[in-house]
Design an enzyme around this catalytic site. Structure first.
Site, PDB file in Angstrom:
ATOM      1  N   ASP A   1       0.888  -1.158   0.000  1.00 10.40           N
ATOM      2  CA  ASP A   1       0.000   0.000   0.000  1.00 10.40           C
ATOM      3  C   ASP A   1       0.930   1.213   0.000  1.00 10.40           C
ATOM      4  O   ASP A   1       1.407   1.635   1.050  1.00 10.40           O
ATOM      5  CB  ASP A   1      -0.900  -0.010   1.234  1.00 10.40           C
ATOM      6  CG  ASP A   1      -1.823   1.201   1.284  1.00 10.40           C
ATOM      7  OD1 ASP A   1      -2.120   1.770   0.214  1.00 10.40           O
ATOM      8  OD2 ASP A   1      -2.234   1.582   2.391  1.00 10.40           O
TER       9      ASP A   1
ATOM     10  N   GLU B   1      -1.391  -1.536  -4.679  1.00 11.48           N
ATOM     11  CA  GLU B   1      -2.651  -0.824  -4.849  1.00 11.48           C
ATOM     12  C   GLU B   1      -2.440   0.329  -5.821  1.00 11.48           C
ATOM     13  O   GLU B   1      -1.412   1.004  -5.787  1.00 11.48           O
ATOM     14  CB  GLU B   1      -3.129  -0.301  -3.490  1.00 11.48           C
ATOM     15  CG  GLU B   1      -4.579   0.088  -3.471  1.00 11.48           C
ATOM     16  CD  GLU B   1      -5.092   0.285  -2.063  1.00 11.48           C
ATOM     17  OE1 GLU B   1      -5.963  -0.486  -1.649  1.00 11.48           O
ATOM     18  OE2 GLU B   1      -4.618   1.213  -1.385  1.00 11.48           O
TER      19      GLU B   1
ATOM     20  N   ASP C   1      -1.935   0.825   7.239  1.00 12.27           N
ATOM     21  CA  ASP C   1      -1.329   0.672   5.916  1.00 12.27           C
ATOM     22  C   ASP C   1      -0.809  -0.754   5.715  1.00 12.27           C
ATOM     23  O   ASP C   1      -0.865  -1.293   4.608  1.00 12.27           O
ATOM     24  CB  ASP C   1      -0.218   1.700   5.710  1.00 12.27           C
ATOM     25  CG  ASP C   1      -0.773   3.118   5.708  1.00 12.27           C
ATOM     26  OD1 ASP C   1      -1.585   3.428   4.823  1.00 12.27           O
ATOM     27  OD2 ASP C   1      -0.420   3.904   6.604  1.00 12.27           O
TER      28      ASP C   1
END
Length: 165
Positions: free
Chosen positions: A7, A67, A139
């Site tokens: 992420d 992502e 995260d």
């Protein structure tokens, strides 16, 4: 198969490593890489890359997933996020690890069941899907969710190849 999810973020990049054996998933490790906003941008990107390279060397993933970046109203923030994401992609490429890329709504749908899930719902489902995982932060939870999404995608692709063959 060992997979790593990311992420990306310039301030905090989450990472999560899972093991996938068919549909069985297990937690291996997770964490967050933080950089200081007061540092020069190039230094922050360098530190991010160094940390990512070490994590990839340590866990030796066979596949990675990241992502995708969502744009926001602050162009400068979006640009910095894109630069951090580029460093993540570069670190994986330098280690010769293939990378899947997923929109946040796809990750949420894969893990929670709805593309509009909230961050806390993702965290809760990651704990359900990966029992015993002690999350290093939100995260890291998102990164594990990205890894889970990629594991499901790869398993589905393998199943489809068997059906077609």
């Amino acid at each position: 198969m060992i997979l790593i999810g990311f992420d990306p973020g310039l301030g905090t990049t989450g990472w999560g490593v899972i093991a996938a054996d068919g549909n069985r998933l297990s937690h291996v490790a997770n964490g967050q890489i933080k950089t200081e906003p007061s540092m020069e941008l190039s230094r922050r990107l360098y530190l991010l890359h160094s940390a990512l390279a070490e994590i990839i060397r340590t866990y030796r993933p066979e596949a990675a997933a990241v992502e995708e970046v969502l744009g926001n109203s602050n162009a400068q923030s979006t640009l910095k996020l894109g630069q951090a994401r580029g460093v993540v992609l570069l670190a994986a490429a330098l280690a010769e690890v293939s990378v899947g890329e997923y929109h946040p709504s796809i990750v949420k749908k894969a893990v929670v069941g709805t593309g509009g899930a909230e961050k806390r719902q993702v965290q809760a489902m990651v704990k359900v899907l990966l029992p015993g995982a002690k999350l290093s932060g939100p995260d890291a939870a998102d990164a594990l969710a990205v890894a889970v999404t990629h594991a499901h995608h790869l398993a589905s692709a393998r199943a489809m190849r068997r059906v077609v063959a």
